[in-house]
Design an enzyme around this catalytic site. Structure first.
Site, mmCIF file in Angstrom:
data_model
loop_
_atom_site.group_PDB
_atom_site.id
_atom_site.type_symbol
_atom_site.label_atom_id
_atom_site.label_comp_id
_atom_site.label_asym_id
_atom_site.label_seq_id
_atom_site.Cartn_x
_atom_site.Cartn_y
_atom_site.Cartn_z
ATOM 1 N N SER A 1 27.946 83.888 41.500
ATOM 2 C CA SER A 1 27.019 84.990 41.728
ATOM 3 C C SER A 1 27.142 85.493 43.158
ATOM 4 O O SER A 1 26.893 84.738 44.111
ATOM 5 C CB SER A 1 25.581 84.544 41.470
ATOM 6 O OG SER A 1 24.684 85.548 41.900
ATOM 7 N N HIS B 1 24.240 91.475 35.555
ATOM 8 C CA HIS B 1 22.957 90.985 35.051
ATOM 9 C C HIS B 1 21.849 91.889 35.581
ATOM 10 O O HIS B 1 21.509 91.857 36.766
ATOM 11 C CB HIS B 1 22.761 89.531 35.506
ATOM 12 C CG HIS B 1 21.460 88.925 35.109
ATOM 13 N ND1 HIS B 1 20.981 87.770 35.692
ATOM 14 C CD2 HIS B 1 20.530 89.285 34.186
ATOM 15 C CE1 HIS B 1 19.806 87.457 35.148
ATOM 16 N NE2 HIS B 1 19.517 88.366 34.238
ATOM 17 N N MET C 1 18.019 81.759 31.257
ATOM 18 C CA MET C 1 17.621 81.507 32.639
ATOM 19 C C MET C 1 16.987 80.124 32.743
ATOM 20 O O MET C 1 16.042 79.809 32.022
ATOM 21 C CB MET C 1 16.625 82.561 33.116
ATOM 22 C CG MET C 1 17.168 83.981 33.168
ATOM 23 S SD MET C 1 18.550 84.191 34.321
ATOM 24 C CE MET C 1 17.780 83.713 35.884
ATOM 25 N N ASP D 1 22.102 80.372 33.824
ATOM 26 C CA ASP D 1 21.979 80.790 35.220
ATOM 27 C C ASP D 1 20.706 80.191 35.798
ATOM 28 O O ASP D 1 19.616 80.376 35.252
ATOM 29 C CB ASP D 1 21.923 82.320 35.273
ATOM 30 C CG ASP D 1 21.857 82.869 36.697
ATOM 31 O OD1 ASP D 1 21.868 82.080 37.655
ATOM 32 O OD2 ASP D 1 21.785 84.102 36.836
#
Length: 216
Positions: free
Chosen positions: A7, A65, A138, A176
């Site tokens: 990321s 995202h 998540m 994530d």
């Protein structure tokens, strides 16, 4: 094969091109691009101009995202800016608009995914699962980096993995939030095959070793 998606939220934005080149050389599969609007989540990050610049610098798969409200308004723009995969939140709009956003991304010939927050049940994905190329679970509350991994999400990962295997086996399962060499094996065992990591990659001097550690 386990795919790693560093990321860029954890990259050095004064040397972003260099950081991206390093993770690409180090063997990263996707580049994860976090967009926050300050409404759907309480933080603001980056958007279309940065994505356009990144697209010019790399041929990596750009995994975008969208942590934004009413993503149907912007999915076309993010695809045109260079996104290869557009993932947005099921909680961010009404069901008819969620489906419309999925359809828009697919009309461009790009991959599409849905993400759900920690408190959102896996069952909410059922109406959409057959249309998806990716589901993102998540394992922290979206909006901030550096949070601790929420181990209570492992059962949800298993539940979504079962849904995917039953209804859409080619769909990828991404996780994530708090992913590092300790938590990565846990989510992989639960069924994840794409791991988003921020500081666990960009926070390390040796990016290749960091990516290899996540793969186990």
């Amino acid at each position: 094969m386990i795919k790693i998606a560093p990321s860029i939220l954890s990259a050095d934005f004064t040397a972003l091109g260099k950081d991206i080149a390093e993770v690409e050389t180090a063997g990263a599969d996707y580049l994860h691009f976090d967009v926050m609007d300050g409404i759907f989540v309480p933080n603001i990050s980056i958007g279309i101009p940065v994505l356009q610049s990144v697209r010019k610098k790399t041929d990596m798969v750009l995994d975008v995202h969208l942590m934004i409200t009413q993503p149907v308004r912007y999915v076309d723009a993010f695809v045109k800016a260079g996104a290869d995969i557009v993932v947005f939140h099921l909680e961010a709009d009404e069901p008819q608009n969620t489906q419309a956003a999925i359809d828009k991304v697919k009309a461009h010939g790009k991959r599409v995914g849905l993400s759900i927050k920690p408190k959102t049940p896996a069952s909410t994905l059922i109406p959409y699962i057959r249309d998806l190329d990716m589901v993102l679970i998540m394992t922290v509350e979206p909006g901030f980096g550096g949070q601790s991994f929420m181990a209570d999400q492992l059962d949800k990962i298993r539940e979504v993995d079962a849904l995917i295997k039953a209804q859409n086996p080619v769909c990828e399962l991404q996780v994530d939030g708090g992913i590092d060499p300790v938590t990565a094996p846990l989510v992989v065992e639960a069924g994840a095959n794409v791991l988003v990591a921020g500081s666990a990659v960009f926070g390390k001097a040796d990016r290749a070793a960091a990516i290899a550690a996540l793969r186990g």
